[in-house]
Design a protein around this motif. Structure first.
Motif, PDB file in Angstrom:
ATOM      1  N   VAL A 113      52.804  55.434  28.056  1.00  0.00           N
ATOM      2  CA  VAL A 113      54.254  55.304  28.268  1.00  0.00           C
ATOM      3  C   VAL A 113      54.965  56.349  27.411  1.00  0.00           C
ATOM      4  O   VAL A 113      54.742  56.429  26.198  1.00  0.00           O
ATOM      5  N   TYR A 114      55.841  57.137  28.057  1.00  0.00           N
ATOM      6  CA  TYR A 114      56.533  58.229  27.384  1.00  0.00           C
ATOM      7  C   TYR A 114      58.030  58.132  27.683  1.00  0.00           C
ATOM      8  O   TYR A 114      58.422  57.756  28.787  1.00  0.00           O
ATOM      9  N   THR A 115      58.847  58.464  26.698  1.00  0.00           N
ATOM     10  CA  THR A 115      60.292  58.415  26.889  1.00  0.00           C
ATOM     11  C   THR A 115      60.930  59.733  26.479  1.00  0.00           C
ATOM     12  O   THR A 115      60.377  60.496  25.678  1.00  0.00           O
ATOM     13  N   ALA A 116      62.100  59.987  27.050  1.00  0.00           N
ATOM     14  CA  ALA A 116      62.887  61.172  26.712  1.00  0.00           C
ATOM     15  C   ALA A 116      64.342  60.873  27.028  1.00  0.00           C
ATOM     16  O   ALA A 116      64.660  59.918  27.753  1.00  0.00           O
ATOM     17  N   ASP A 117      65.217  61.691  26.489  1.00  0.00           N
ATOM     18  CA  ASP A 117      66.631  61.593  26.819  1.00  0.00           C
ATOM     19  C   ASP A 117      66.932  62.500  28.013  1.00  0.00           C
ATOM     20  O   ASP A 117      66.434  63.631  28.081  1.00  0.00           O
ATOM     21  N   LEU A 118      67.728  61.989  28.940  1.00  0.00           N
ATOM     22  CA  LEU A 118      68.255  62.858  29.991  1.00  0.00           C
ATOM     23  C   LEU A 118      69.304  63.753  29.362  1.00  0.00           C
ATOM     24  O   LEU A 118      70.236  63.281  28.704  1.00  0.00           O
ATOM     25  N   ARG A 119      69.174  65.049  29.574  1.00  0.00           N
ATOM     26  CA  ARG A 119      70.117  66.020  29.024  1.00  0.00           C
ATOM     27  C   ARG A 119      70.625  66.885  30.165  1.00  0.00           C
ATOM     28  O   ARG A 119      69.878  67.650  30.760  1.00  0.00           O
ATOM     29  N   LEU A 120      71.900  66.742  30.483  1.00  0.00           N
ATOM     30  CA  LEU A 120      72.487  67.461  31.614  1.00  0.00           C
ATOM     31  C   LEU A 120      73.535  68.436  31.096  1.00  0.00           C
ATOM     32  O   LEU A 120      74.623  68.045  30.673  1.00  0.00           O
ATOM     33  N   HIS A 121      73.190  69.710  31.115  1.00  0.00           N
ATOM     34  CA  HIS A 121      74.087  70.757  30.633  1.00  0.00           C
ATOM     35  C   HIS A 121      75.258  70.936  31.594  1.00  0.00           C
ATOM     36  O   HIS A 121      75.129  70.726  32.802  1.00  0.00           O
ATOM     37  N   ASN A 122      76.387  71.335  31.061  1.00  0.00           N
ATOM     38  CA  ASN A 122      77.572  71.551  31.885  1.00  0.00           C
ATOM     39  C   ASN A 122      77.342  72.597  32.965  1.00  0.00           C
ATOM     40  O   ASN A 122      77.970  72.545  34.030  1.00  0.00           O
ATOM     41  N   ASP A 123      76.445  73.552  32.718  1.00  0.00           N
ATOM     42  CA  ASP A 123      76.172  74.618  33.689  1.00  0.00           C
ATOM     43  C   ASP A 123      74.784  74.497  34.301  1.00  0.00           C
ATOM     44  O   ASP A 123      74.196  75.493  34.732  1.00  0.00           O
ATOM     45  N   ASN A 124      74.251  73.294  34.377  1.00  0.00           N
ATOM     46  CA  ASN A 124      72.977  73.085  35.050  1.00  0.00           C
ATOM     47  C   ASN A 124      73.086  73.528  36.503  1.00  0.00           C
ATOM     48  O   ASN A 124      74.118  73.340  37.150  1.00  0.00           O
ATOM     49  N   GLY A 185      74.884  59.025  28.406  1.00  0.00           N
ATOM     50  CA  GLY A 185      73.503  58.948  27.981  1.00  0.00           C
ATOM     51  C   GLY A 185      72.615  58.156  28.926  1.00  0.00           C
ATOM     52  O   GLY A 185      73.024  57.146  29.499  1.00  0.00           O
ATOM     53  N   ALA A 186      71.379  58.601  29.085  1.00  0.00           N
ATOM     54  CA  ALA A 186      70.394  57.914  29.916  1.00  0.00           C
ATOM     55  C   ALA A 186      69.007  58.237  29.372  1.00  0.00           C
ATOM     56  O   ALA A 186      68.796  59.265  28.719  1.00  0.00           O
ATOM     57  N   THR A 187      68.066  57.343  29.663  1.00  0.00           N
ATOM     58  CA  THR A 187      66.687  57.480  29.182  1.00  0.00           C
ATOM     59  C   THR A 187      65.739  57.696  30.345  1.00  0.00           C
ATOM     60  O   THR A 187      65.858  57.038  31.386  1.00  0.00           O
ATOM     61  N   LEU A 188      64.811  58.617  30.176  1.00  0.00           N
ATOM     62  CA  LEU A 188      63.715  58.824  31.115  1.00  0.00           C
ATOM     63  C   LEU A 188      62.490  58.107  30.564  1.00  0.00           C
ATOM     64  O   LEU A 188      62.074  58.362  29.425  1.00  0.00           O
ATOM     65  N   ARG A 189      61.911  57.211  31.359  1.00  0.00           N
ATOM     66  CA  ARG A 189      60.727  56.478  30.914  1.00  0.00           C
ATOM     67  C   ARG A 189      59.602  56.702  31.927  1.00  0.00           C
ATOM     68  O   ARG A 189      59.728  56.323  33.098  1.00  0.00           O
ATOM     69  N   VAL A 209      58.413  57.352  37.055  1.00  0.00           N
ATOM     70  CA  VAL A 209      59.494  57.718  36.148  1.00  0.00           C
ATOM     71  C   VAL A 209      60.725  56.885  36.489  1.00  0.00           C
ATOM     72  O   VAL A 209      61.197  56.910  37.630  1.00  0.00           O
ATOM     73  N   THR A 210      61.227  56.162  35.510  1.00  0.00           N
ATOM     74  CA  THR A 210      62.443  55.374  35.682  1.00  0.00           C
ATOM     75  C   THR A 210      63.548  55.986  34.840  1.00  0.00           C
ATOM     76  O   THR A 210      63.343  56.283  33.655  1.00  0.00           O
ATOM     77  N   ILE A 211      64.705  56.190  35.442  1.00  0.00           N
ATOM     78  CA  ILE A 211      65.884  56.624  34.699  1.00  0.00           C
ATOM     79  C   ILE A 211      66.709  55.384  34.399  1.00  0.00           C
ATOM     80  O   ILE A 211      67.150  54.680  35.316  1.00  0.00           O
ATOM     81  N   GLU A 212      66.899  55.095  33.120  1.00  0.00           N
ATOM     82  CA  GLU A 212      67.606  53.903  32.688  1.00  0.00           C
ATOM     83  C   GLU A 212      68.945  54.289  32.062  1.00  0.00           C
ATOM     84  O   GLU A 212      69.013  55.220  31.260  1.00  0.00           O
ATOM     85  N   GLN A 213      69.985  53.549  32.424  1.00  0.00           N
ATOM     86  CA  GLN A 213      71.318  53.821  31.869  1.00  0.00           C
ATOM     87  C   GLN A 213      72.081  52.507  31.745  1.00  0.00           C
ATOM     88  O   GLN A 213      72.127  51.717  32.699  1.00  0.00           O
TER      89      GLN A 213
END
Length: 256
Positions: A113-124, A185-189, A209-213
């Motif tokens: 099981v691995y987690t990360a933060d969703l990071r969405l840049h303004n210029d993605n 903010g959101a979490t990638l699991r 992969v689940t995106i949790e918010q």
């Protein structure tokens, strides 16, 4: 300027997400900087906590704090609540531009099981031409899941067979959208469902992969894929490419 026991908390997002800001009473970066310059925050109440949503990076955060300083608002009265961004490496994501990276602070939570933060840049790349609603479009969730499984596989699995280079081949990728995803903010699991590592020339995986918010799943993606030795995939790709071109040249009208 009065001090209060309870801080005032506001949320700021990148300008790409101004529709979200307007619909829920948050601030876009430009809107907040303009309000500061016009004196809206001169009288507090203090302390002021600014929660950074998506689209606020170190550069824009510094710009925001500088606007407060220019207005004469003491730094001790304001805090910018923003997590540090340790982006997944370029070789882990197969992305060439930092603004297109959606995975930050990747860690192993427990076995498989691995987690990360969703990071969405303004210029993605995914919001440059199509961010017109309060919620974030579904392709961001799909691409975030893709980047997450690639990063986990590269960092935690492919390094177990030194000397080999792999190419990741997706066999199936299915996403179920559960709730709107918003630019905060959101979490990638990621959960490893299966990992067949017996044949080093071809490793076979199934990941979810689940995106949790805000305590709810926004999207769930299952990916079935293989990591294939680069030499083997190169030969197969070249054969298929030549066969495809030969077929097209034999019947050019059908290829239009």
């Amino acid at each position: 300027m009065s001090e209060t026991g309870s801080p005032r908390v506001i949320c700021v997002v990148g300008d790409r997400f101004h529709d979200f800001a307007e619909s829920v009473g948050a601030w876009s970066l430009s809107g907040l900087v303009a309000a500061i310059a016009e004196g809206e925050f001169d009288e507090g109440p203090w302390p002021l906590h600014i929660l950074a949503g998506q689209g606020i990076d170190d550069y824009s955060g510094t710009f925001l704090l500088a606007a407060l300083t220019r207005r004469g608002i003491e730094e001790s009265r304001v805090s910018l609540l923003r997590r540090e961004e340790n982006l997944a490496d370029r070789h882990e994501l197969h992305k060439g531009q930092a603004q297109n990276v959606l995975v930050a602070n990747l860690t192993e939570e427990s076995a498989g099981v691995y987690t990360a933060d969703l990071r969405l840049h303004n210029d993605n790349e995914l919001v440059l031409d199509a961010q017109t609603r309060a919620h974030v479009q579904g392709m961001v969730a799909v691409e975030a899941a893709r980047q997450m499984f690639v990063a986990v596989t590269e960092r935690f699995y492919l390094g177990r067979t030194p000397g080999r280079r792999y190419y990741l081949v997706i066999n199936a990728m299915n996403t179920a959208f559960k709730n709107f995803l918003f630019p905060v903010g959101a979490t990638l699991r990621l959960t490893v469902l299966t990992a067949d590592l017996e044949k080093p020339e071809q490793l076979v995986f199934s990941h979810e992969v689940t995106i949790e918010q805000a305590g709810r799943p926004a999207a769930v993606t299952r990916i079935d894929f293989a990591a294939i030795d680069l030499g083997a995939i190169d030969d197969k790709e070249q054969r298929r490419a030549k066969q495809t071109l030969a077929t097209v040249l034999e019947n050019p009208a059908a290829a239009r």
